[in-house]
Scaffold this active site. Structure first.
Site, PDB file in Angstrom:
ATOM      1  N   TYR A  24      35.833  28.454  54.557  1.00 37.28           N
ATOM      2  CA  TYR A  24      36.975  29.053  55.462  1.00 37.28           C
ATOM      3  C   TYR A  24      37.067  28.402  56.775  1.00 37.28           C
ATOM      4  O   TYR A  24      38.006  28.673  57.741  1.00 37.28           O
ATOM      5  CB  TYR A  24      36.813  30.643  55.656  1.00 37.28           C
ATOM      6  CG  TYR A  24      36.805  31.325  54.543  1.00 37.28           C
ATOM      7  CD1 TYR A  24      38.018  31.591  53.773  1.00 37.28           C
ATOM      8  CD2 TYR A  24      35.463  31.959  54.024  1.00 37.28           C
ATOM      9  CE1 TYR A  24      37.848  32.413  52.667  1.00 37.28           C
ATOM     10  CE2 TYR A  24      35.489  32.755  52.932  1.00 37.28           C
ATOM     11  CZ  TYR A  24      36.545  32.817  52.120  1.00 37.28           C
ATOM     12  OH  TYR A  24      36.547  33.574  51.100  1.00 37.28           O
ATOM     13  N   HIS A 101      46.493  32.661  51.849  1.00 36.59           N
ATOM     14  CA  HIS A 101      44.982  32.676  52.043  1.00 36.59           C
ATOM     15  C   HIS A 101      44.640  31.299  52.429  1.00 36.59           C
ATOM     16  O   HIS A 101      45.294  30.150  52.350  1.00 36.59           O
ATOM     17  CB  HIS A 101      44.641  32.487  50.482  1.00 36.59           C
ATOM     18  CG  HIS A 101      45.109  33.757  49.714  1.00 36.59           C
ATOM     19  ND1 HIS A 101      44.230  34.984  49.908  1.00 36.59           N
ATOM     20  CD2 HIS A 101      46.192  34.168  48.930  1.00 36.59           C
ATOM     21  CE1 HIS A 101      45.143  35.976  49.372  1.00 36.59           C
ATOM     22  NE2 HIS A 101      46.111  35.421  48.833  1.00 36.59           N
TER      23      HIS A 101
END
Length: 150
Positions: A24, A101
């Protein structure tokens, strides 16, 4: 009046910057929100951000958005793969939404490849890192302008 976008982040996104940075990145949620607000302002769009780890709170916030926002950008996090409740809330308020996302969910575990939202979203953005939020906001703003012309 400026167009209004609601940015919703689901569970665990409050841990951005420290949770699995190899997946991430190191950008925090506060950084993402600040960048998103700057991007929105440059497009003459008002952006409000909301994050919750609780499905019901997300459903409630979507309900509150009815009549108050023009588009939703949502990163449902793990609820992507499980939440019929959030899907139904989005469909119930009839606000166009962009699913986003940070990671490429299609290149990850098999169970992450199914989304309860993608078939109803006006766009799906994944795998662009936190830049995906910028792309989603820009697309949502353009989508609203195109919708106004019709």
């Amino acid at each position: 009046m400026a167009a209004r976008i609601l940015l919703i982040n689901g569970p665990n996104l409050n841990l951005l910057g420290t949770r699995e940075p190899s997946v991430y990145g190191s950008t925090t949620l506060a950084d993402v929100v600040a960048q998103a607000k700057t991007q929105a302002a440059s497009l003459n769009v008002h952006l409000e951000a909301f994050q919750s780890n609780h499905e019901g709170a997300i459903v409630d916030r979507i309900h509150e958005a009815r009549g108050a926002v023009d588009a939703i950008v949502i990163n449902p996090g793990a609820y992507t793969h499980t939440s019929v409740a959030i899907r139904d809330a989005l469909l119930g308020v009839d606000i166009p939404f962009v699913e986003t996302h940070i990671s490429n969910v299609h290149a990850r575990e098999e169970w992450r490849r199914h989304s309860y939202f993608s078939d109803k979203a006006v766009a799906v953005i994944c795998g662009l890192g936190t830049y995906g939020y910028t792309a989603a906001i820009e697309f949502a703003a353009r989508h609203m302008k195109m919708k106004d012309r019709v």
